[in-house]
Scaffold this motif. Structure first.
Motif, PDB file in Angstrom:
ATOM      1  N   LEU A  20       1.065  16.076   0.500  1.00 29.11           N
ATOM      2  CA  LEU A  20      -0.089  16.084  -0.389  1.00 29.11           C
ATOM      3  C   LEU A  20      -1.247  15.282   0.200  1.00 29.11           C
ATOM      4  O   LEU A  20      -2.408  15.703   0.141  1.00 29.11           O
ATOM      5  CB  LEU A  20       0.298  15.506  -1.754  1.00 29.11           C
ATOM      6  CG  LEU A  20       1.237  16.344  -2.614  1.00 29.11           C
ATOM      7  CD1 LEU A  20       1.719  15.537  -3.809  1.00 29.11           C
ATOM      8  CD2 LEU A  20       0.545  17.624  -3.080  1.00 29.11           C
ATOM      9  N   LEU A  21      -0.938  14.123   0.765  1.00 25.40           N
ATOM     10  CA  LEU A  21      -1.987  13.280   1.340  1.00 25.40           C
ATOM     11  C   LEU A  21      -2.611  13.909   2.571  1.00 25.40           C
ATOM     12  O   LEU A  21      -3.800  13.743   2.828  1.00 25.40           O
ATOM     13  CB  LEU A  21      -1.415  11.903   1.692  1.00 25.40           C
ATOM     14  CG  LEU A  21      -1.051  11.004   0.512  1.00 25.40           C
ATOM     15  CD1 LEU A  21      -0.458   9.694   1.020  1.00 25.40           C
ATOM     16  CD2 LEU A  21      -2.272  10.721  -0.360  1.00 25.40           C
ATOM     17  N   SER A  22      -1.803  14.622   3.337  1.00 19.95           N
ATOM     18  CA  SER A  22      -2.331  15.256   4.546  1.00 19.95           C
ATOM     19  C   SER A  22      -3.430  16.250   4.213  1.00 19.95           C
ATOM     20  O   SER A  22      -4.527  16.209   4.783  1.00 19.95           O
ATOM     21  CB  SER A  22      -1.193  15.951   5.294  1.00 19.95           C
ATOM     22  OG  SER A  22      -1.694  16.627   6.436  1.00 19.95           O
ATOM     23  N   SER A  23      -3.168  17.134   3.257  1.00 19.98           N
ATOM     24  CA  SER A  23      -4.180  18.131   2.894  1.00 19.98           C
ATOM     25  C   SER A  23      -5.338  17.497   2.145  1.00 19.98           C
ATOM     26  O   SER A  23      -6.493  17.892   2.314  1.00 19.98           O
ATOM     27  CB  SER A  23      -3.537  19.240   2.052  1.00 19.98           C
ATOM     28  OG  SER A  23      -2.824  18.693   0.946  1.00 19.98           O
ATOM     29  N   HIS A  76      -4.787   3.935  -0.448  1.00 20.25           N
ATOM     30  CA  HIS A  76      -3.873   2.796  -0.446  1.00 20.25           C
ATOM     31  C   HIS A  76      -2.609   3.203  -1.185  1.00 20.25           C
ATOM     32  O   HIS A  76      -2.672   3.622  -2.347  1.00 20.25           O
ATOM     33  CB  HIS A  76      -4.535   1.595  -1.130  1.00 20.25           C
ATOM     34  CG  HIS A  76      -3.710   0.353  -1.081  1.00 20.25           C
ATOM     35  ND1 HIS A  76      -3.803  -0.663  -2.021  1.00 20.25           N
ATOM     36  CD2 HIS A  76      -2.752  -0.044  -0.204  1.00 20.25           C
ATOM     37  CE1 HIS A  76      -2.953  -1.620  -1.713  1.00 20.25           C
ATOM     38  NE2 HIS A  76      -2.297  -1.268  -0.628  1.00 20.25           N
ATOM     39  N   ILE A  77      -1.444   3.099  -0.530  1.00 22.42           N
ATOM     40  CA  ILE A  77      -0.176   3.520  -1.111  1.00 22.42           C
ATOM     41  C   ILE A  77       0.697   2.295  -1.353  1.00 22.42           C
ATOM     42  O   ILE A  77       0.844   1.445  -0.471  1.00 22.42           O
ATOM     43  CB  ILE A  77       0.562   4.507  -0.174  1.00 22.42           C
ATOM     44  CG1 ILE A  77      -0.376   5.642   0.257  1.00 22.42           C
ATOM     45  CG2 ILE A  77       1.805   5.044  -0.860  1.00 22.42           C
ATOM     46  CD1 ILE A  77      -0.950   6.443  -0.873  1.00 22.42           C
ATOM     47  N   ILE A  78       1.290   2.211  -2.560  1.00 27.13           N
ATOM     48  CA  ILE A  78       2.186   1.105  -2.908  1.00 27.13           C
ATOM     49  C   ILE A  78       3.547   1.685  -3.291  1.00 27.13           C
ATOM     50  O   ILE A  78       3.653   2.493  -4.210  1.00 27.13           O
ATOM     51  CB  ILE A  78       1.640   0.280  -4.098  1.00 27.13           C
ATOM     52  CG1 ILE A  78       0.214  -0.215  -3.808  1.00 27.13           C
ATOM     53  CG2 ILE A  78       2.561  -0.895  -4.392  1.00 27.13           C
ATOM     54  CD1 ILE A  78      -0.419  -0.943  -4.986  1.00 27.13           C
ATOM     55  N   ASP A  79       4.592   1.275  -2.564  1.00 26.66           N
ATOM     56  CA  ASP A  79       5.959   1.678  -2.895  1.00 26.66           C
ATOM     57  C   ASP A  79       6.523   0.748  -3.968  1.00 26.66           C
ATOM     58  O   ASP A  79       6.259  -0.456  -3.956  1.00 26.66           O
ATOM     59  CB  ASP A  79       6.867   1.591  -1.669  1.00 26.66           C
ATOM     60  CG  ASP A  79       6.469   2.601  -0.599  1.00 26.66           C
ATOM     61  OD1 ASP A  79       6.029   3.691  -0.969  1.00 26.66           O
ATOM     62  OD2 ASP A  79       6.599   2.281   0.596  1.00 26.66           O
ATOM     63  N   PRO A 111      14.697  12.393   2.955  1.00 23.37           N
ATOM     64  CA  PRO A 111      13.895  12.004   4.121  1.00 23.37           C
ATOM     65  C   PRO A 111      13.969  10.518   4.463  1.00 23.37           C
ATOM     66  O   PRO A 111      13.647  10.126   5.592  1.00 23.37           O
ATOM     67  CB  PRO A 111      12.462  12.392   3.698  1.00 23.37           C
ATOM     68  CG  PRO A 111      12.647  13.503   2.728  1.00 23.37           C
ATOM     69  CD  PRO A 111      13.891  13.123   1.964  1.00 23.37           C
ATOM     70  N   VAL A 112      14.404   9.688   3.499  1.00 27.02           N
ATOM     71  CA  VAL A 112      14.522   8.258   3.757  1.00 27.02           C
ATOM     72  C   VAL A 112      15.826   7.941   4.486  1.00 27.02           C
ATOM     73  O   VAL A 112      15.963   6.882   5.103  1.00 27.02           O
ATOM     74  CB  VAL A 112      14.445   7.472   2.432  1.00 27.02           C
ATOM     75  CG1 VAL A 112      14.509   5.969   2.666  1.00 27.02           C
ATOM     76  CG2 VAL A 112      13.168   7.826   1.670  1.00 27.02           C
ATOM     77  N   VAL A 121       9.553   9.327  -3.342  1.00 25.82           N
ATOM     78  CA  VAL A 121       8.398  10.211  -3.518  1.00 25.82           C
ATOM     79  C   VAL A 121       7.371   9.964  -2.427  1.00 25.82           C
ATOM     80  O   VAL A 121       6.827  10.909  -1.840  1.00 25.82           O
ATOM     81  CB  VAL A 121       7.766  10.012  -4.908  1.00 25.82           C
ATOM     82  CG1 VAL A 121       6.509  10.854  -5.053  1.00 25.82           C
ATOM     83  CG2 VAL A 121       8.763  10.352  -6.001  1.00 25.82           C
ATOM     84  N   THR A 122       7.114   8.684  -2.138  1.00 22.99           N
ATOM     85  CA  THR A 122       6.115   8.381  -1.109  1.00 22.99           C
ATOM     86  C   THR A 122       6.577   8.850   0.264  1.00 22.99           C
ATOM     87  O   THR A 122       5.751   9.143   1.132  1.00 22.99           O
ATOM     88  CB  THR A 122       5.811   6.876  -1.068  1.00 22.99           C
ATOM     89  OG1 THR A 122       7.014   6.143  -0.824  1.00 22.99           O
ATOM     90  CG2 THR A 122       5.194   6.408  -2.375  1.00 22.99           C
ATOM     91  N   ALA A 123       7.894   8.950   0.460  1.00 30.56           N
ATOM     92  CA  ALA A 123       8.411   9.415   1.752  1.00 30.56           C
ATOM     93  C   ALA A 123       8.613  10.922   1.783  1.00 30.56           C
ATOM     94  O   ALA A 123       8.394  11.566   2.818  1.00 30.56           O
ATOM     95  CB  ALA A 123       9.730   8.717   2.068  1.00 30.56           C
TER      96      ALA A 123
END
Length: 302
Positions: free
Chosen positions: A114-117, A128-131, A252-253, A106-108
């Motif tokens: 979503l974060l870009s916009s 701060h993002i945690i995988d 994407p990973v 999901v983070t990838a």
């Protein structure tokens, strides 16, 4: 003792009266009647046990005690203004920190857009993002280490978390271009269960759904390789060591420039992606803003 602490209004009255030099001018500045101003000043002087202003028929003059109190009052007013400026910034989501936990896929795959916009709308917010795997994402949110979490599946009723489903993630077969999936077509599970498999380790949400798919065809999944990381799975598949059945969002990973993906006609399940947060507790303005952003850009599934 605490009942005698002056209010912010008391501080403003003393500072304004010192600067205005008359009850009428001070009352106009403060939006009060002269009688109300006079009563509140008298009550303050009584609580303090000290006269702050000398009065005559036209003017008021601060006493030595009044000047000392006015200096302290100015500091208190400035401090209060600074506090409100800082709090207004917090409420406007222009500053502060937002911690989001999420599955690596999901983070990838989902989160970057979503974060870009969201970042364009809130450029000064510290993100701060945690995988982590699904279980650790839930733990991070439940313990307050993350404000929000993207995870798969549903949340047990014993968890004090709210879960909002966002989308269903379809499974596909992934293989090397010259491997068992060389033909560009739809494959059935009857075909796929006979191919050497590279699977995620047990405990992963992907593995649970994959095991269930194999069981529906009366076959137990016996992977040729069992791995913890998607990148490892992708590398092994690219080397022609087997195929992998994975949700589309994981692609994407993977090194897809070295792989092919094929649709599955009868996998029989989809991975439900959702957002979790603590139940019964108000979200921070930043978290509430991001939740709203997600809901607008990824409408909840029925």
């Amino acid at each position: 003792m605490y009942r005698n602490i002056p209010s912010l209004t008391d501080f403003r009255i003393v500072v304004t009266l010192k600067e205005a030099g008359s009850f009428r001018a001070a009352a106009e500045t403060l939006g009060m009647s002269t009688s109300a101003l006079s009563r509140q000043l008298a009550a303050l002087e009584l609580r303090l046990g000290s006269r702050l202003f000398d009065r005559d028929t036209r003017n008021v003059t601060p006493t030595a005690s009044g000047l000392a109190f006015a200096r302290s009052a100015e500091r208190m007013i400035h401090t209060a203004e600074d506090v409100m400026t800082e709090f207004d910034a917090y409420l406007s989501v222009s500053h502060g920190q937002l911690t989001i936990a999420g599955l690596p896929s999901v983070t990838a795959g989902l989160l970057p857009g979503l974060l870009s916009s969201f970042s364009r709308a809130h450029p000064d917010l510290d993100l701060h993002i945690i995988d982590g795997l699904s279980g650790s994402v839930v733990d991070l949110v439940e313990t307050g280490q993350a404000d929000l979490g993207f995870t798969a599946g549903t949340i047990s009723a014993r968890k004090r978390l709210s879960f909002r489903p966002l989308m269903d993630d379809t499974f596909v077969a992934v293989g090397a271009p010259d491997g068992p999936l060389a033909e560009d077509r739809v494959y059935s599970m009857v075909e796929l269960v006979e191919m050497p498999a590279i699977a995620m380790e047990k405990g992963a949400s992907v593995r649970e759904l994959l095991d269930g798919a194999y069981q529906r065809f009366d076959t137990a999944l016996t992977p040729r390789f069992e791995v913890a990381l998607l990148a490892t799975a992708g590398a092994l598949v690219a080397e022609g060591l087997g195929i992998s059945i994975l949700p589309t969002m994981t692609l994407p990973v993977l090194p897809m420039e070295r792989l092919v993906q094929r649709p599955i006609s009868d996998f029989g399940a989809k991975r439900r992606i959702g957002l979790v947060w603590q139940s019964g507790r108000s979200l921070s303005p930043a978290a509430a803003a991001f939740l709203g952003h997600v809901q607008r850009n990824l409408p909840a599934i029925a």
